[in-house]
Design an enzyme around this catalytic site. Structure first.
Site, PDB file in Angstrom:
ATOM      1  N   ASP A  19       0.841  -1.199   0.000  1.00 35.89           N
ATOM      2  CA  ASP A  19       0.000   0.000   0.000  1.00 35.89           C
ATOM      3  C   ASP A  19       0.876   1.249   0.000  1.00 35.89           C
ATOM      4  OD1 ASP A  19       0.965  -0.497   2.575  1.00 35.89           O
ATOM      5  OD2 ASP A  19      -0.807   0.296   3.571  1.00 35.89           O
ATOM      6  N   ASP A  28       9.031   5.109  -3.792  1.00 37.28           N
ATOM      7  CA  ASP A  28       9.469   3.779  -3.315  1.00 37.28           C
ATOM      8  C   ASP A  28       9.739   2.805  -4.457  1.00 37.28           C
ATOM      9  OD1 ASP A  28       9.345   4.365  -0.653  1.00 37.28           O
ATOM     10  OD2 ASP A  28       7.537   3.206  -0.214  1.00 37.28           O
ATOM     11  N   TRP A 140      -3.044  -1.742  12.356  1.00 36.75           N
ATOM     12  CA  TRP A 140      -1.715  -1.129  12.286  1.00 36.75           C
ATOM     13  C   TRP A 140      -1.683  -0.122  13.446  1.00 36.75           C
ATOM     14  CZ3 TRP A 140      -3.175  -3.858   8.298  1.00 36.75           C
ATOM     15  CH2 TRP A 140      -2.507  -3.927   7.079  1.00 36.75           C
ATOM     16  N   TYR A 142       0.681   2.595  14.853  1.00 31.63           N
ATOM     17  CA  TYR A 142       1.926   3.336  14.672  1.00 31.63           C
ATOM     18  C   TYR A 142       1.874   4.613  15.511  1.00 31.63           C
ATOM     19  CZ  TYR A 142       2.919   0.418  10.499  1.00 31.63           C
ATOM     20  OH  TYR A 142       3.181  -0.621   9.642  1.00 31.63           O
ATOM     21  N   ARG A 144       2.393   8.043  16.690  1.00 33.29           N
ATOM     22  CA  ARG A 144       2.835   9.223  15.931  1.00 33.29           C
ATOM     23  C   ARG A 144       2.044  10.439  16.380  1.00 33.29           C
ATOM     24  NH1 ARG A 144       3.458   7.312   9.692  1.00 33.29           N
ATOM     25  NH2 ARG A 144       4.709   5.603  10.485  1.00 33.29           N
ATOM     26  N   LYS A 174      -0.164  -4.900  13.911  1.00 31.00           N
ATOM     27  CA  LYS A 174       1.053  -4.714  13.122  1.00 31.00           C
ATOM     28  C   LYS A 174       1.698  -3.468  13.701  1.00 31.00           C
ATOM     29  CE  LYS A 174       1.792  -4.229   8.081  1.00 31.00           C
ATOM     30  NZ  LYS A 174       2.442  -2.956   7.983  1.00 31.00           N
ATOM     31  N   ILE A 175       2.926  -3.627  14.203  1.00 29.57           N
ATOM     32  CA  ILE A 175       3.496  -2.567  15.027  1.00 29.57           C
ATOM     33  C   ILE A 175       4.998  -2.503  14.803  1.00 29.57           C
ATOM     34  CG2 ILE A 175       3.837  -4.104  17.044  1.00 29.57           C
ATOM     35  CD1 ILE A 175       2.524  -1.825  18.759  1.00 29.57           C
ATOM     36  N   SER A 199       6.398  -4.691  11.597  1.00 28.87           N
ATOM     37  CA  SER A 199       6.516  -4.069  10.268  1.00 28.87           C
ATOM     38  C   SER A 199       7.945  -4.107   9.774  1.00 28.87           C
ATOM     39  CB  SER A 199       6.136  -2.600  10.353  1.00 28.87           C
ATOM     40  OG  SER A 199       4.780  -2.479  10.408  1.00 28.87           O
ATOM     41  N   GLY A 201       9.583  -2.029   7.470  1.00 27.29           N
ATOM     42  CA  GLY A 201      10.259  -0.731   7.411  1.00 27.29           C
ATOM     43  C   GLY A 201      11.141  -0.586   6.174  1.00 27.29           C
ATOM     44  N   GLY A 227       7.028  -5.146   3.177  1.00 28.61           N
ATOM     45  CA  GLY A 227       6.801  -4.622   1.835  1.00 28.61           C
ATOM     46  C   GLY A 227       8.112  -4.348   1.155  1.00 28.61           C
TER      47      GLY A 227
HETATM   48  P1  FBP Z   1       7.070  -1.754   4.743  1.00 34.01           P
HETATM   49  O1  FBP Z   1       7.508  -3.157   5.099  1.00 34.01           O
HETATM   50  O2  FBP Z   1       7.449  -1.390   3.353  1.00 34.01           O
HETATM   51  O3  FBP Z   1       7.518  -0.776   5.793  1.00 34.01           O
HETATM   52  O4  FBP Z   1       5.488  -1.776   4.775  1.00 34.01           O
HETATM   53  C1  FBP Z   1       4.778  -1.864   5.972  1.00 34.01           C
HETATM   54  C2  FBP Z   1       3.828  -0.694   6.090  1.00 34.01           C
HETATM   55  O5  FBP Z   1       3.053  -0.749   7.273  1.00 34.01           O
HETATM   56  C3  FBP Z   1       2.896  -0.531   4.910  1.00 34.01           C
HETATM   57  O6  FBP Z   1       1.712  -1.253   5.071  1.00 34.01           O
HETATM   58  C4  FBP Z   1       2.704   0.942   4.842  1.00 34.01           C
HETATM   59  O7  FBP Z   1       2.520   1.416   3.571  1.00 34.01           O
HETATM   60  C5  FBP Z   1       3.999   1.475   5.333  1.00 34.01           C
HETATM   61  O8  FBP Z   1       4.577   0.501   6.155  1.00 34.01           O
HETATM   62  C6  FBP Z   1       3.802   2.722   6.156  1.00 34.01           C
HETATM   63  O9  FBP Z   1       5.016   3.364   6.189  1.00 34.01           O
HETATM   64  P2  FBP Z   1       5.271   4.577   7.126  1.00 34.01           P
HETATM   65  O10 FBP Z   1       6.074   4.021   8.244  1.00 34.01           O
HETATM   66  O11 FBP Z   1       6.045   5.530   6.305  1.00 34.01           O
HETATM   67  O12 FBP Z   1       3.935   5.102   7.537  1.00 34.01           O
END
Ligand code: FBP
Length: 251
Positions: A19, A28, A140, A142, A144, A174-175, A199, A201, A227
């Site tokens: 994504d 990317d 997810w 994250y 922030r 997913k962290i 994740s 990264g 990814g």
């Molecule tokens: P990657 O393995 O490429 O980091 O992907 C994992 C992911 O969670 C993706 O689903 C999402 O696009 C991206 O990381 C989000 O990246 P960011 O940390 O820049 O928000």
């Protein structure tokens, strides 16, 4: 039935995430991986327990009747053009994901953002609809935003984020892997019966990536969602094979 069964293998997960075209933009990509058809071929390798797309790519490139790897549709997202506090609006409904053949839905919350309550509230509706329809929910998480600035990967913040996943009804989170590796075991502990995925990264060398995967499993994590570390690699399938060996057999 355990809702995670279709998207895991013996309780372990290895997701191929794609994504980033929305989240980061074409920066990317190279001449091969800009094309979703290239990612679909990687997904067809059988190494992954699921592939993650936004709805546009799922609709145009991934007929789940023709491809064996289960689909997870990401329901919210944002671009790097956004300014201010992080907020990922909803872009797809659970019903649309089901119509696309998804076996799971994904949603991002940014704990620490001034918009976290809106995202939590939206997620509550998603979780309810997805579970009524026997679909797994992957959150997810994250950290922030201004309330966690400089502490995004700290033990304090990441253990709190992991716990939010359990409280909100996710099946899997997913962290990030924490700055202090010993904190990961604590994150797994407080997440309780929620499976914890890390994740991938930005692109790392083999040694770092494989060692991360081993650490995750040794500390009770369920696997990785990767990814860029796969599809930016010169040898994506070899990398996927080695990571799959670790995720499914190492512990
Ligand atoms: P990657 O393995 O490429 O980091 O992907 C994992 C992911 O969670 C993706 O689903 C999402 O696009 C991206 O990381 C989000 O990246 P960011 O940390 O820049 O928000």
């Amino acid at each position: 039935m355990n809702l995670l069964d279709p998207i895991t293998r013996n309780g372990r997960a290895f997701f191929l995430a794609y994504d980033q075209g929305l989240e980061h933009g074409p920066i990317d990509f190279n001449d091969e991986n800009f094309d979703p058809a290239f990612i679909v071929k990687l997904a067809d390798s059988g190494y992954f327990t699921s592939v993650i797309f936004q709805k546009g790519i799922a609709e145009k490139y991934y007929d789940t009747k023709q491809h064996p790897t289960p689909l997870i549709v990401k329901l919210n997202g944002k671009t790097t053009f956004q300014s201010g506090e992080p907020y990922a609006p909803r872009l797809c409904s659970v019903e649309e994901a089901i119509a696309l053949g998804a076996r799971g839905v994904g949603y991002t919350i940014y704990p620490g953002s001034t918009y976290q309550e809106q995202m939590m509230n939206d997620f509550a509706g998603i979780e309810e609809t997805a579970h009524k329809n026997n679909l797994a929910v992957i959150l997810w998480l994250y950290p922030r935003g201004e309330n966690v600035k400089g502490k995004e990967k700290s033990k304090e913040v990441l253990t709190y984020a992991a716990r939010i996943g359990l409280e909100l009804g996710a099946d899997m989170i997913k962290i990030y892997y924490p700055d202090d590796p010993s904190a990961f075991g604590e994150m797994v502990k407080v997440a309780g019966r929620v499976k914890v995925l890390v994740s991938g990264g930005t692109k790392q060398n083999d040694e770092k990536l494989f060692s991360l995967a081993k650490q995750v499993l040794l500390q009770g994590g369920a696997g990785l969602a990767v990814g860029r570390n796969i599809w930016q690699s010169d040898q994506p399938l070899e990398r996927a094979k080695k990571l799959a060996e670790i995720i499914f057999n190492y512990v």
